[in-house]
Write a protein that holds these residues in place. Structure first.
Motif, PDB file in Angstrom:
ATOM      1  N   ALA A 219     -15.491  -2.924 -27.595  1.00 32.77           N
ATOM      2  CA  ALA A 219     -15.532  -3.342 -26.195  1.00 32.77           C
ATOM      3  C   ALA A 219     -16.541  -4.462 -25.976  1.00 32.77           C
ATOM      4  CB  ALA A 219     -15.875  -2.145 -25.309  1.00 32.77           C
ATOM      5  N   LEU A 220     -17.671  -4.411 -26.685  1.00 37.79           N
ATOM      6  CA  LEU A 220     -18.704  -5.441 -26.524  1.00 37.79           C
ATOM      7  C   LEU A 220     -18.177  -6.804 -26.974  1.00 37.79           C
ATOM      8  CD1 LEU A 220     -21.618  -6.331 -25.932  1.00 37.79           C
ATOM      9  CD2 LEU A 220     -22.192  -5.664 -28.292  1.00 37.79           C
ATOM     10  N   VAL A 221     -17.545  -6.826 -28.131  1.00 34.44           N
ATOM     11  CA  VAL A 221     -17.023  -8.096 -28.658  1.00 34.44           C
ATOM     12  C   VAL A 221     -15.959  -8.655 -27.716  1.00 34.44           C
ATOM     13  CG1 VAL A 221     -15.772  -9.171 -30.567  1.00 34.44           C
ATOM     14  CG2 VAL A 221     -17.590  -7.512 -31.034  1.00 34.44           C
ATOM     15  N   ARG A 222     -15.094  -7.777 -27.202  1.00 33.60           N
ATOM     16  CA  ARG A 222     -14.074  -8.245 -26.277  1.00 33.60           C
ATOM     17  C   ARG A 222     -14.701  -8.827 -25.004  1.00 33.60           C
ATOM     18  NH1 ARG A 222     -11.732  -3.316 -27.756  1.00 33.60           N
ATOM     19  NH2 ARG A 222     -12.231  -2.350 -25.739  1.00 33.60           N
ATOM     20  N   ARG A 223     -15.727  -8.152 -24.523  1.00 28.51           N
ATOM     21  CA  ARG A 223     -16.370  -8.603 -23.289  1.00 28.51           C
ATOM     22  C   ARG A 223     -17.076  -9.944 -23.497  1.00 28.51           C
ATOM     23  NH1 ARG A 223     -16.243  -9.433 -18.132  1.00 28.51           N
ATOM     24  NH2 ARG A 223     -18.163  -9.033 -16.979  1.00 28.51           N
ATOM     25  N   LEU A 224     -17.735 -10.103 -24.634  1.00 31.36           N
ATOM     26  CA  LEU A 224     -18.416 -11.364 -24.924  1.00 31.36           C
ATOM     27  C   LEU A 224     -17.424 -12.517 -24.984  1.00 31.36           C
ATOM     28  CD1 LEU A 224     -21.008 -10.257 -27.631  1.00 31.36           C
ATOM     29  CD2 LEU A 224     -21.490 -10.960 -25.272  1.00 31.36           C
ATOM     30  N   ARG A 225     -16.235 -12.201 -25.487  1.00 28.00           N
ATOM     31  CA  ARG A 225     -15.239 -13.268 -25.614  1.00 28.00           C
ATOM     32  C   ARG A 225     -14.631 -13.648 -24.270  1.00 28.00           C
ATOM     33  NH1 ARG A 225     -10.501 -13.674 -30.227  1.00 28.00           N
ATOM     34  NH2 ARG A 225      -9.647 -15.660 -29.531  1.00 28.00           N
ATOM     35  N   GLU A 226     -14.573 -12.726 -23.341  1.00 28.93           N
ATOM     36  CA  GLU A 226     -13.894 -13.003 -22.082  1.00 28.93           C
ATOM     37  C   GLU A 226     -14.814 -13.558 -21.006  1.00 28.93           C
ATOM     38  OE1 GLU A 226     -12.295  -9.181 -21.126  1.00 28.93           O
ATOM     39  OE2 GLU A 226     -14.053  -8.558 -19.949  1.00 28.93           O
ATOM     40  N   VAL A 227     -16.126 -13.378 -21.135  1.00 30.79           N
ATOM     41  CA  VAL A 227     -17.053 -13.870 -20.114  1.00 30.79           C
ATOM     42  C   VAL A 227     -17.118 -15.390 -20.186  1.00 30.79           C
ATOM     43  CG1 VAL A 227     -19.450 -13.930 -19.347  1.00 30.79           C
ATOM     44  CG2 VAL A 227     -18.431 -11.776 -20.083  1.00 30.79           C
TER      45      VAL A 227
ATOM     46  N   GLU B  14     -16.113  -2.056 -18.073  1.00 31.28           N
ATOM     47  CA  GLU B  14     -15.198  -0.989 -18.527  1.00 31.28           C
ATOM     48  C   GLU B  14     -16.044   0.207 -18.968  1.00 31.28           C
ATOM     49  OE1 GLU B  14     -13.505  -1.213 -22.641  1.00 31.28           O
ATOM     50  OE2 GLU B  14     -13.675  -3.388 -22.284  1.00 31.28           O
ATOM     51  N   PRO B  15     -15.447   1.385 -18.986  1.00 30.23           N
ATOM     52  CA  PRO B  15     -16.218   2.608 -19.279  1.00 30.23           C
ATOM     53  C   PRO B  15     -16.970   2.554 -20.607  1.00 30.23           C
ATOM     54  CG  PRO B  15     -14.085   3.178 -18.376  1.00 30.23           C
ATOM     55  CD  PRO B  15     -14.055   1.690 -18.587  1.00 30.23           C
ATOM     56  N   ALA B  16     -16.356   2.005 -21.665  1.00 31.33           N
ATOM     57  CA  ALA B  16     -17.034   1.985 -22.962  1.00 31.33           C
ATOM     58  C   ALA B  16     -18.317   1.177 -22.892  1.00 31.33           C
ATOM     59  CB  ALA B  16     -16.101   1.413 -24.030  1.00 31.33           C
TER      60      ALA B  16
END
Length: 889
Positions: free
Chosen positions: A316-324, A348-350
């Motif tokens: 989830a962290l990697v996905r979030r870093l990519r989308e910000v 997101e919850p995670a």
């Protein structure tokens, strides 16, 4: 047309499926993973499979983007070869002095930039301590293209190692009688330090690619072993918007320039705000460079993130870093932890659960300061990876915070590029953050002190020892070539002195013939570097193809279609010609690299760059200034010159103004020769001035024409006039009592003037002396120098005034250029002055029709001459009307 499931067909549908059942099983497996473990897991497995296939040598297209994480995992980082604590202290001093220099300069109103170096300090320091080779070791050393706005940090380091003094720093952005420091890297202003001017953004990356390529050219031709030279280009992420920044990426990968590394400081800010506010510049650049065939190394996160990534068991962290988007991440760097918990971890919850594990201090450290570009170990690992990679150039995308360590008032602020100073309190905060031993009393009087640990301090000794091990100080520039070039044999020049007899020859062909002969010279022939942006055949250079060869690092891997012809297209690893294709910018970058090889490599080369004159100064004038700033030497040749000489091509090819643009460049000596022998004299004198005993930091611009004409033999005693810009070519032949005037003409226009001379004598009994004006620009330069001498109390008369002294009648100047070109010298001509030229757009027509249109043909010159004489009462006014009617004007 779509397939049965409604999807567009792909290239795979054209390939036979030898085992459809197996293919279906693979697809079903992927569907199952996506259904039970989620699409993110399916994507991960696919990328792992592609990665494995690539390592196994399976031919597959590469992914253009990777996750928003470091390319080199912490576990794979090499051991750091140095004293990290010591280097941190050195970097702290450099940060301090860079900021102090700019702040102290603000009292003089000269400004300066602080935030860029603050973000990039470790990118430079790691290179200086471990990677950048100096010029005192073996070979040529490395070539460093320093990001222009980071110059205060480079000056600060030179101050620390004893190459600059406090007085120098206090004269930042001031001339100070030659003891100041230019704003940005500028070889002409600080020639012992700077090699490359880089602040016309976009030209640095373009030039760096062609410099790396030229290094290979020297190696391939056996001129110099450049195998230990590496080109480092330090760039800003915003700078990559310039089209020149990415114009030659494919060239670099196509020619496998693994001697080249781009280091892009991704602080996510342009000059006025975010680079890709709604997107991610790092990902965009990665895709662009990967697509062009480069090796990409991302160094985004500092060591504080290591623990956080280990806790990310769901991805989830990697996905979030990519989308910000970038602008949001810039905001995170300035906001408190509560804001980050809500807007980043609350997505997101995670991530909410991950955020609960992290302390406020950890979150603040990660989001406010911990970037890959701010840590020596991360940068060191990236640089090691770049040098280890073979077969392609490398780009390092290093993420930083713009204004790092300058305090909350600077860090990540949109306006920090324009912020020129810190307050005393901000300096004290910076001092405490960096741990520098600067007492409060040092600020007495409100002046920020410079800091230095002492000439014999451990920091300075460490710095100097590291540089000694790497081959001496850097950046540094050789001031002059090791020895002057010997003069070529006279044979090549004398061939043009003789003229062509009845045979017609265009001056373009005369120049090519001269250079072809000079390239055969036993002592200097191999030093010539012919450069052409395609269309060599247009300029009659195809005869050089089989004899000199076209440089290619791969040689010739195919059978040329014209192999059975005498002038076939021959490519060779040791080829001498740089045939660049359709890129004047690339050809000009070639020229700059060759023109400064005397300094960069201690090897003097003689480049000549020939091009459609319309597409030279007009298209690449910025690079001509770069050439001047870099103290380059060589011959720039605008072929098919003039507004009326290139028939039928129309306004897009009709150059009537390049001499006007060239006249704005102080280093450019501009000539418009009319005859082949003039070219020989100019080139010979140019070789003496640029490569002789007392070399000058100038270059030559010659315009040559594609209009075949009989070339006369050189008259006696005209060499001085050719070089200075004016000599009398042919006296008028009318009677002694006839009215007289002076016709000054340059380039191909001299033929119109000679025809007008005959018409004036035969039809009107007027005597006209015809002068060849080989250089309006040099006449003006000499006159300006004479004016300056008068201000100093010296008595000097301009050469043009001397040459025309006593010449009877008015002066009429004519050329295939705008009237402003000859009008440059009008104020120093004592006679009545008038001019004819080709002002306006070009047109598609015959030469005769174009010249009649612009009023510069022989008949128009004749009428204009009569009009000048009529004003003086030397011919009847009716003669002007009669002439117009007779010639159909």
């Amino acid at each position: 047309m779509t397939d049965p499931v409604g999807k567009l067909p792909s290239e795979l549908d054209q390939l036979p499926d030898r085992d459809a059942e197996e293919t279906a099983e693979w697809a079903a497996s992927l569907d199952a993973v996506a259904e039970h473990a989620g699409p993110h897991r399916a994507a991960y497995l696919m990328r792992r499979t592609l990665q494995h296939a690539e390592k196994a040598g399976v031919a597959l297209p590469r992914l253009l983007e990777t996750d928003y994480v470091n390319t080199i995992p912490t576990s794979a980082e090499p051991a750091f070869d140095g004293d990290e604590a010591m280097e941190a202290r050195i970097t702290a001093w450099n940060r301090w002095n860079a900021a102090a220099m700019v702040t102290r300069g603000s009292k003089h109103g000269v400004g300066g930039h602080i935030a860029t170096f603050a973000s990039a300090a470790w990118l430079y320091e790691t290179g200086f301590n471990h990677f950048f080779r100096g010029k005192e070791g073996d070979g040529s050393g490395d070539q460093l293209y320093i990001q222009g706005h980071a110059s205060p940090g480079i000056y600060a380091r030179a101050f620390l190692d004893g190459r600059l003094t406090e007085d120098h720093l206090d004269n930042f952005r001031q001339e100070a009688g030659g003891k100041g420091l230019p704003s940005y890297p500028h070889p002409r202003r600080l020639p012992w330090l700077w090699e490359f001017p880089t602040v016309s953004m976009g030209l640095g990356p373009l030039s760096a690619i062609y410099q790396a390529r030229f290094n290979r050219y020297l190696q391939g031709r056996g001129i110099k072993d450049t195998s230990n030279s590496h080109v480092w280009a330090f760039l800003g992420d915003g700078e990559m918007d310039e089209p020149e920044s990415t114009a030659a990426l494919a060239l670099a990968s196509r020619e496998q320039l693994d001697n080249l590394t781009f280091v892009i400081n991704c602080n996510l800010q342009r000059l006025d705000g975010p680079v890709r506010a709604n997107f991610k510049i790092v990902q965009e650049l990665e895709a662009q460079f990967r697509g062009a065939g480069w090796n990409v190394v991302k160094s985004l996160w500092g060591s504080a993130w290591d623990e956080v990534f280990q806790l990310d068991t769901t991805g989830a962290l990697v996905r979030r870093l990519r989308e910000v988007p970038d602008a949001q991440f810039q905001t995170y760097a300035t906001r408190d932890v509560a804001y980050i918990r809500e807007h980043f971890f609350g997505a997101e919850p995670a991530l909410v659960e991950l955020g609960k594990i992290l302390t406020d201090a950890k979150i603040a450290e990660c989001f406010h300061t911990s970037r890959g570009g701010h840590e020596a170990r991360k940068v060191y690992a990236a640089y090691r990876a770049a040098l280890a990679h073979k077969g392609a150039p490398t780009v390092i995308l290093a993420q930083t915070v713009k204004g790092h360590t300058l305090g909350k008032g600077f860090e990540s602020k949109n306006a920090n590029h324009q912020m020129k100073k810190l307050t005393i309190d901000e300096f004290k905060g910076m001092r405490d953050l960096l741990g520098l031993p600067i007492a409060d009393s040092a600020f007495d009087g409100g002046v920020v002190p410079y800091g230095h640990p002492g000439a014999d301090s451990p920091e300075v000794r460490y710095l100097q020892e590291r540089r000694a091990a790497l081959g001496g100080p850097a950046p540094a520039r050789r001031m002059h070539a090791s020895a002057p070039l010997p003069e070529p044999e006279e044979r090549a020049f004398k061939a043009l002195h003789k003229g062509s007899g009845k045979q017609e020859m265009a001056t373009t062909m005369a120049f090519v013939r001269l250079v072809k002969d000079l390239m055969r010279d036993k002592q200097t022939g191999r030093r010539w570097v012919p450069i052409v942006p395609d269309e060599a055949r247009t300029f009659g250079m195809e005869s050089l193809f089989p004899s000199a060869g076209i440089y290619s690092p791969m040689g010739q891997t195919y059978e040329p279609v014209d192999r059975d012809q005498l002038m076939y297209y021959k490519e060779a690893k040791d080829g001498q010609i740089l045939n660049e294709g359709i890129t004047e910018a690339g050809a000009m970058a070639d020229f700059i690299a060759a023109a400064t090889s005397y300094s960069t490599h201690g090897e003097t080369m003689i480049p000549f760059y020939i091009f459609y004159s319309m597409f030279g100064w007009q298209r690449t004038g910025d690079q001509m200034w770069q050439l001047a700033d870099q103290l380059g030497k060589g011959f720039i040749v605008g072929a098919t010159a003039g507004r009326t000489t290139l028939t039928g091509e129309g306004l897009q090819h009709a150059d009537g103004h390049s001499h006007l643009i060239a006249a704005t460049n102080p280093a450019s000596l501009n000539y418009d020769p009319a005859f082949a022998y003039e070219i020989a004299v100019i080139v010979k004198d140019g070789l003496r001035r640029m490569y002789g005993e007392n070399p000058e930091d100038v270059f030559y611009y010659l315009t040559v024409y594609n209009e075949p004409k009989p070339q006369p033999a050189m008259p006696e005693g005209v060499e001085e006039g050719i070089v200075k810009g004016l000599y009398r070519f042919k006296e008028g032949a009318a009677g002694a009592d006839a009215p007289r005037l002076q016709l000054l003409a340059s380039g191909t226009a001299i033929h119109w003037a000679l025809e007008a001379q005959q018409l004036l004598a035969d039809d009107w009994n007027v005597a006209a002396d015809v002068w060849s004006a080989t250089s309006w620009g040099e006449l003006r330069r000499d006159a300006l120098e004479s004016d300056a001498a008068l201000l100093r109390g010296e008595q000097r008369t301009p050469y043009v005034t001397q040459a025309l002294e006593g010449a009877p009648g008015p002066v009429l100047a004519v050329s295939d250029w705008m009237r402003q070109v000859p009008d440059q010298i009008s104020q120093w001509v004592e006679q009545d002055w008038s001019s004819l030229g080709t002002d306006g757009f070009g047109l598609s027509d015959t030469r005769d029709a174009a010249r009649r249109h612009f009023g510069v043909d022989a008949q128009s010159i004749t009428v204009a001459a009569l009009a000048q004489l009529a004003k003086r009462g030397e011919v009847p006014a009716s003669a002007v009307k009669e002439a117009r009617e007779r010639y159909g004007l």
